[in-house]
Design an enzyme around this catalytic site. Structure first.
Site, PDB file in Angstrom:
ATOM      1  N   ASP A 185      -2.162   6.401  -3.316  1.00 34.56           N
ATOM      2  CA  ASP A 185      -1.011   5.991  -2.896  1.00 34.56           C
ATOM      3  C   ASP A 185      -0.452   4.880  -3.664  1.00 34.56           C
ATOM      4  OD1 ASP A 185      -3.254   4.098  -2.695  1.00 34.56           O
ATOM      5  OD2 ASP A 185      -2.326   3.310  -0.702  1.00 34.56           O
TER       6      ASP A 185
ATOM      7  N   ASP B 102      -0.671   1.602  -4.054  1.00 36.40           N
ATOM      8  CA  ASP B 102      -1.503   0.682  -4.662  1.00 36.40           C
ATOM      9  C   ASP B 102      -2.889   1.277  -5.188  1.00 36.40           C
ATOM     10  OD1 ASP B 102      -2.401   0.956  -2.351  1.00 36.40           O
ATOM     11  OD2 ASP B 102      -3.532  -1.058  -2.161  1.00 36.40           O
TER      12      ASP B 102
ATOM     13  N   ASP C  76      -5.602   2.649  -3.721  1.00 40.46           N
ATOM     14  CA  ASP C  76      -6.652   2.583  -3.038  1.00 40.46           C
ATOM     15  C   ASP C  76      -7.016   3.709  -2.095  1.00 40.46           C
ATOM     16  OD1 ASP C  76      -4.823   1.886  -1.179  1.00 40.46           O
ATOM     17  OD2 ASP C  76      -5.871  -0.008  -0.527  1.00 40.46           O
ATOM     18  N   ARG C  77      -5.927   4.620  -1.737  1.00 36.74           N
ATOM     19  CA  ARG C  77      -6.148   5.913  -1.078  1.00 36.74           C
ATOM     20  C   ARG C  77      -6.338   7.182  -1.833  1.00 36.74           C
ATOM     21  NH1 ARG C  77      -2.663   5.418   4.583  1.00 36.74           N
ATOM     22  NH2 ARG C  77      -3.372   3.489   5.083  1.00 36.74           N
TER      23      ARG C  77
ATOM     24  N   LYS D 145     -11.099  -0.063  -0.920  1.00 44.31           N
ATOM     25  CA  LYS D 145     -11.311   1.555  -0.924  1.00 44.31           C
ATOM     26  C   LYS D 145     -10.651   1.881  -2.304  1.00 44.31           C
ATOM     27  CE  LYS D 145      -7.388   1.906   2.158  1.00 44.31           C
ATOM     28  NZ  LYS D 145      -7.374   1.248   3.081  1.00 44.31           N
TER      29      LYS D 145
ATOM     30  N   SER E  80       0.804  -1.171   0.040  1.00 47.21           N
ATOM     31  CA  SER E  80      -0.007   0.127   0.015  1.00 47.21           C
ATOM     32  C   SER E  80       1.018   1.301   0.077  1.00 47.21           C
ATOM     33  CB  SER E  80      -1.242  -0.127   1.103  1.00 47.21           C
ATOM     34  OG  SER E  80      -1.953   0.900   1.089  1.00 47.21           O
ATOM     35  N   HIS E  81       0.638   2.116   1.185  1.00 52.03           N
ATOM     36  CA  HIS E  81       1.442   3.270   1.067  1.00 52.03           C
ATOM     37  C   HIS E  81       2.901   3.437   1.976  1.00 52.03           C
ATOM     38  CE1 HIS E  81      -0.684   2.417   4.680  1.00 52.03           C
ATOM     39  NE2 HIS E  81       0.044   2.766   5.340  1.00 52.03           N
TER      40      HIS E  81
HETATM   41  C1  G1P Z   1      -3.764   1.467   8.225  1.00 47.53           C
HETATM   42  C2  G1P Z   1      -5.151   2.447   8.346  1.00 47.53           C
HETATM   43  C3  G1P Z   1      -6.304   1.689   8.132  1.00 47.53           C
HETATM   44  C4  G1P Z   1      -6.301   1.184   6.766  1.00 47.53           C
HETATM   45  C5  G1P Z   1      -4.729   0.108   6.582  1.00 47.53           C
HETATM   46  C6  G1P Z   1      -4.456  -0.086   5.387  1.00 47.53           C
HETATM   47  O1  G1P Z   1      -3.946   0.591   9.183  1.00 47.53           O
HETATM   48  O2  G1P Z   1      -5.148   3.178   9.592  1.00 47.53           O
HETATM   49  O3  G1P Z   1      -7.511   2.671   8.149  1.00 47.53           O
HETATM   50  O4  G1P Z   1      -7.221   0.259   6.416  1.00 47.53           O
HETATM   51  O5  G1P Z   1      -3.829   1.057   6.863  1.00 47.53           O
HETATM   52  O6  G1P Z   1      -4.583   0.981   4.370  1.00 47.53           O
HETATM   53  P1  G1P Z   1      -3.123   0.760  10.687  1.00 47.53           P
HETATM   54  O7  G1P Z   1      -1.763   0.778  10.144  1.00 47.53           O
HETATM   55  O8  G1P Z   1      -3.480   1.624  11.314  1.00 47.53           O
HETATM   56  O9  G1P Z   1      -3.426  -0.842  11.294  1.00 47.53           O
HETATM   57 ZN    ZN Z   2      -3.347   1.434  -0.361  1.00 45.56          ZN
END
Ligand code: G1P
Ligand code: ZN
Length: 540
Positions: A274, A276, A278-279, A373, A110-111
Site C-alpha cells: 500500500d 506507506d 505496511d500492508r 505491520k 496509508s492506503h
Molecule cells: C483500517 C483497518 C485497520 C487498520 C487501519 C490502518 O482502519 O480496518 O485494520 O489497522 O486501517 O491501516 P479502519 O478504517 O477500519 O478504522
Molecule cells: Zn498503510
C-alpha cells in the site's frame, strides 16, 4: 521563532494517526499546531532525537521541511530523515528502534489516495517504534485544544536529496538511505540464499508497488538481492499522486495484479503493497489468499524461516480478523490474543514478548522485528516458506484447510455514508445485542452478542466500543464497526465469517459460503434498508 496560534477543531488521531484532506493539512497552522501538540504532549522536544519520513505523497516534502524546522526550534538534538523525505512505515519503525530515538513522525494516509484533492496524514510513533498508544494520542488531542503558540525555525529549506549531515540551528539533520537498514534487517530474518535459488530455478513473481513507497524497497530486495527477473516489480516509482492509483492492496484496487494472477500465463506468486508499505496482498497462480488466512499460514510455517526457527511465542489478531490463526495457535500450543482494530494495540504484546506474529484482516501482518505491520516482510516470509516447502500457493492453502478447516471470510464496506445514518445503524444493532442470545437467525443460533471491549493484559488499560459482534453457535460470526481512518462521511465495515471443518466443503465460492451470514447481518442490522444502498462499495 514563536508563532501565536489558536486551537483548531477536530485534530483527534483516529485508528492510525491524524488523517485529513491534504488541503486541510496545508491550511495555515494546521500541521504546525498538531506537530507542536505532539512535542508538548510528549514532554517537549528539547535534546531529543527523532526519525521523520513519509510515503512520498503530495505535501510529504513540504510537511517534512516544516517538521524539521519545528523540531529545531523546539530544541531537538538530531533528526534522521529518509532521502527525499521518503521512508516506508515499517522502515521508519525499524530506524526508531535501531537508533534508539525518542520516537518518529511518519507522514502518510496509508492506503488512502494521495494528491492535492486527496488525503494526507501524520502519525507519531513512540520509542518502541510503534504507533502511539491511546493514552498518548489522547494527550496530543487534549493539547491541540489548548495550544496557543508553536515554534519554528526561520531557516531556508534543507536539501533532502543529499545523503549526509546538515544543520538547522543547533539541530543535526542526517539524511539517510531509506532502504539500506531495512534491507539488512530482512537479511537477518529470511533465508535469502534459498529464495535466490528458487528464483534462479525459474520461479516467477509479480510485485505491484502501486506507485507508492515500497517500489525502491522491493526493487532492491526482490530484484537486486534475491535475483528475481528485472521487471518483477511494477509501478515501482513512488509518485505524489500514486499515478492516480488507489494504493490499497486488495482485489478491488489491485485488479491488474489479480487479472494477471488469474490469467493464462500467470506467475507463481503475486503481491502488492500500500501507500506507506505496511500492508500486503498475496496471490498465488489462480488463488487469492485472504489476509486472515495468510496470517494463519504464516503462523503455521514461520519456523521455516531462520528468524523464527525457535518457534513463536504467540499470535495476536484484531477482533474482526477471522479466527483461522487461533486454530493454528491452539495446535502449536502457543498464546493467542484478540485485540481491537489498529496496530497500536499489538505494541504491548510484542514488547512483553507475548506475541511474535500479529495480523489484521485489512491486509496487515507483521512480527516483533518492528512495531508496525510490514508489507514486504510478509511477502518475504511467504517467499521463504515457498522456497522451503517447494509447493505452490494453492497446494499450501489446500493442505492448510485440510488440517485446520477453513474460515470463509469477507469484509463488506459501505463507504461515505451520512454520519447520522451510519450511527443509526450502529445504535440500532447495539440496542438489540442484549436480547440476541439464543435467537435463531437464518437457521443459525446466536451464542453471544456484545460491544467488544479490550483489557490489555500487559498494562490493564481498557478500550471500549471496539465493534459490535454477533457470534453463532456454529462458529459463524458477524461484526460491525465504523471506520476510524476515513476522511469523508462515515464508513460501515461489516465483517463476515463462517467456519467449515472439512474435509468436504472447503472449495466453495466465498460469498456463497457466507450467504446465510450475509442474510443474518441484513436481518439484524438492516444496513441496506437504512442506507438505501443495494450492496457494499468494496468487498474484500
Ligand atoms: C483500517 C483497518 C485497520 C487498520 C487501519 C490502518 O482502519 O480496518 O485494520 O489497522 O486501517 O491501516 P479502519 O478504517 O477500519 O478504522
Ligand atoms: Zn498503510
Amino acid at each position: 521563532m514563536r508563532v501565536a496560534t489558536r486551537p483548531i477543531d477536530g485534530q483527534k488521531p483516529g485508528t492510525s494517526g491524524l488523517r485529513k484532506k491534504t488541503k486541510v493539512f496545508m491550511a495555515k497552522g494546521y500541521l504546525e499546531n498538531f506537530i507542536q501538540s505532539v512535542f508538548d504532549a510528549t514532554g517537549g522536544a528539547t535534546g531529543r532525537t527523532y526519525v521523520v519520513g513519509g510515503d512520498g505523497r503530495y505535501f510529504n516534502d513540504r510537511a517534512t521541511q516544516t517538521i524539521l524546522k519545528m523540531a529545531a526550534a523546539n530544541g531537538a538534538k538530531r533528526v534522521m530523515v529518509g532521502r527525499n523525505a521518503l521512508l516506508s512505515t515499517p522502515a521508519a519503525s525499524h530506524l526508531i528502534r535501531l537508533n534508539r530515538t525518542d520516537g518518529g513522525i511518519i507522514l502518510s494516509a496509508s492506503h488512502n489516495p494521495g494528491g492535492l484533492d486527496e488525503d494526507f496524514g501524520v502519525k507519531f510513533n513512540t520509542p518502541n517504534g510503534g504507533p502511539a498508544p491511546e493514552a498518548v494520542t489522547e494527550a496530543i488531542f487534549a493539547r491541540t485544544k489548548e495550544i496557543r503558540d508553536y515554534y519554528i525555525a526561520d531557516d531556508t529549506d534543507l536539501d533532502l536529496s543529499r545523503i549526509g549531515t546538515q544543520q538547522i540551528g543547533g539541530m543535526e539533520v542526517s539524511v539517510i538511505d531509506p532502504v539500506a537498514d531495512y534491507a539488512a534487517l530482512m537479511e537477518t530474518l529470511f533465508d535469502f540464499e534459498a529464495i535466490r535459488a528458487m528464483f534462479a530455478g525459474g520461479f516467477r513473481m509479480r510485485f505491484d508497488a502501486m506507485c507508492a513507497i515500497t517500489g525502491p524497497y522491493a526493487r532492491e530486495i526482490i530484484e537486486t538481492r534475491l535475483g528475481a527477473a528485472p521487471g518483477t516489480v511494477v509501478n515501482g516509482t513512488p509518485l505524489p499522486d500514486f499515478g492516480g492509483m488507489h494504493p490499497d492492496p486488495n482485489p478491488t484496487w489491485a485488479h491488474a495484479l489479480m487479472d494477471e494472477m488469474f490469467g493464462p500465463d500467470a506467475p507463481d506468486f503475486g503481491a502488492a503493497s500500500d501507500g506507506d508499505g505496511d500492508r500486503n496482498m498475496v496471490v498465488g497462480r489462480g488463488i487469492y489468499v485472504s489476509p486472515s488466512d495468510s496470517l494463519a499460514v504464516l503462523a503455521a510455517n514461520a519456523h521455516l524461516a531462520p528468524g523464527y526457527r525457535d518457534g513463536l511465542k504467540g499470535v495476536a489478531r484484531s477482533m474482526p480478523t477471522s479466527t483461522a490463526a487461533d486454530r493454528v495457535a491452539e495446535a502449536l500450543g502457543i498464546g493467542s490474543y484478540e485485540t481491537p482494530t489498529g496496530w497500536k494495540f499489538f505494541g504491548n504484546l510484542l514488547d512483553a514478548g507475548r506475541a511474535t506474529l500479529c495480523g489484521e484482516e485489512s491486509f496487515g501482518a507483521g512480527s516483533d522485528h518492528v512495531r508496525e505491520k510490514d508489507g514486504l516482510w510478509a511477502v518475504l516470509l511467504w517467499l521463504n516458506i515457498l522456497a522451503e516447502r517447494k509447493e505452490s500457493v494453492a497446494e499450501i492453502m489446500g493442505g492448510h484447510w485440510q488440517r485446520f478447516g477453513r474460515n470463509y471470510y469477507s469484509r463488506h464496506d459501505y463507504e461515505a455514508l451520512p454520519v447520522a445514518v451510519a450511527n443509526a445503524v450502529m445504535d440500532g444493532l447495539r440496542a438489540k445485542l442484549g436480547a440476541l442470545s439464543g435467537q435463531v437467525v437464518e437457521g443459525m443460533t446466536v451464542g453471544s452478542a456484545d460491544d467488544f471491549a479490550y483489557e490489555d493484559p500487559v498494562d490493564g488499560s481498557v478500550s471500549r466500543g471496539q465493534g459490535l459482534r454477533v457470534v453463532f453457535t456454529d462458529g459463524s460470526r458477524l461484526v460491525l464497526r465504523l471506520s476510524g481512518t476515513g476522511t469523508e462521511g462515515a464508513t460501515i465495515r461489516l465483517y463476515l465469517e463462517r467456519y467449515v471443518p472439512g474435509p468436504d466443503g472447503l472449495d466453495a465460492e466465498v460469498q456463497e459460503a457466507l450467504a446465510p451470514v450475509i442474510r443474518a447481518a441484513e436481518t439484524l442490522a438492516g444496513i441496506r434498508a437504512a442506507t438505501g444502498r443495494e450492496g457494499p462499495d468494496v468487498i474484500t
